[in-house]
Enzyme design. Structure first.
Site, PDB file in Angstrom:
ATOM      1  N   GLY A 181       0.820  -1.210   0.000  1.00  0.00           N
ATOM      2  CA  GLY A 181       0.000   0.000   0.000  1.00  0.00           C
ATOM      3  C   GLY A 181       0.847   1.250   0.000  1.00  0.00           C
ATOM      4  O   GLY A 181       0.602   2.185  -0.773  1.00  0.00           O
ATOM      5  N   TYR A 182       1.860   1.275   0.848  1.00  0.00           N
ATOM      6  CA  TYR A 182       2.739   2.440   0.923  1.00  0.00           C
ATOM      7  C   TYR A 182       3.504   2.625  -0.378  1.00  0.00           C
ATOM      8  O   TYR A 182       3.529   3.722  -0.957  1.00  0.00           O
ATOM      9  CB  TYR A 182       3.717   2.260   2.085  1.00  0.00           C
ATOM     10  CG  TYR A 182       4.661   3.425   2.276  1.00  0.00           C
ATOM     11  CD1 TYR A 182       4.237   4.592   2.888  1.00  0.00           C
ATOM     12  CD2 TYR A 182       5.987   3.358   1.837  1.00  0.00           C
ATOM     13  CE1 TYR A 182       5.089   5.669   3.051  1.00  0.00           C
ATOM     14  CE2 TYR A 182       6.849   4.423   2.006  1.00  0.00           C
ATOM     15  CZ  TYR A 182       6.396   5.575   2.618  1.00  0.00           C
ATOM     16  OH  TYR A 182       7.251   6.640   2.780  1.00  0.00           O
TER      17      TYR A 182
END
Length: 271
Positions: A181-182
């Protein structure tokens, strides 16, 4: 002596109250800029449990840290202020700009440094909610803040340097295993950097990004530091000031014909 052309300009630094963000605030203040250190007034690690899935080292340290930083730089009398906002809220951008401009004047430089990071963030543990949290802060908020800056500078299009944006990515944006996600939200930020640079070039607004490698902001243990040093060709991990100096350069008069670029600031890491 190089004149960066930043004296008196108003700079908004998101996530400006700790780590790399605080170093960026200090670096612009040293150039004589008027600086707003944005913060998220989140709970801190002292005696409290972090929110589910969130590591304390990636939680912004809140209002007190921002106020301490600003006071150390001379406060409002020196043109440095702290302004709070939750960037995960879709309509945060106009209110944040209004608050900064009421105290310092028209924003000329936007540094999108605030970020959201969770653990776990592996492919087998992804959820729609966790992806949404990463993207709202790491990609959507910078885009909306940049659009807000652009909407507020039409009367300065004849100026030599009407405004600029510097986004803070990561040198692992191309592929960040176990930080899906990051990493992907930062890859989206880099794509936005290039697209916005083209869209805003005619208005004279430059949009660039820096991509830091491993930076010690207090979260690395000695064991982690020792391992990280082996991954960096220049033999050391980064310090917040390393990233801050690159951000100041991209915002300076010396970078006046640079736009749409992602500058890796990583000692050769991830080349």
């Amino acid at each position: 002596m190089i004149d960066t052309g930043l004296a008196g300009r108003v700079v908004l630094v998101t996530g400006g109250n700790g780590g790399i963000g605080a170093a960026i605030v200090r670096a612009f203040a040293a150039q004589g800029a008027r600086v707003a250190a944005h913060y998220l007034d989140a709970p801190g690690p002292d005696g409290a449990e972090p929110p589910a899935g969130v590591r304390w080292e990636h939680v912004t340290p809140g209002a007190r840290a921002a106020e301490d930083l600003v006071a150390g730089l001379g406060g409002a009398e020196a043109g440095v202020v702290a302004v709070g906002a939750d960037l995960a809220v879709p309509d945060a951008a106009p209110a944040l700009f209004d608050a900064v401009e009421a105290r310092l004047g028209r924003v000329a430089v936007l540094v999108n440094n605030a970020a959201h990071c969770e653990a776990p963030d592996t492919i087998d543990e992804l959820t729609a909610d966790s992806l949404g949290r990463h993207y709202r802060v790491n990609a959507i908020a910078p885009a909306l803040l940049t659009a807000e800056l652009a909407r507020r500078v039409p009367d300065r299009r004849g100026a030599a340097e009407p405004g600029c944006v510097v986004n803070v990515s990561t040198d692992a944006a191309r592929a960040f295993p176990r930080q899906i996600g990051y990493g992907t939200s930062k890859a989206a930020l880099e794509a936005f950097t290039r697209g916005a640079a083209l869209d805003l070039a005619a208005a004279g607004i430059r949009v660039n990004a820096v991509a830091p490698g491993p930076v010690q902001t207090g979260w690395m243990t000695e064991e982690v530091l020792d391992h990280a040093r082996t991954l960096v060709p220049m033999g050391r991990v980064g310090e917040p000031a390393d990233i801050a100096d690159a951000v100041v350069f991209l915002a300076s008069h010396q970078a006046r014909w640079i736009t749409g670029q992602v500058l890796q600031v990583a000692g050769g890491h991830a080349l």
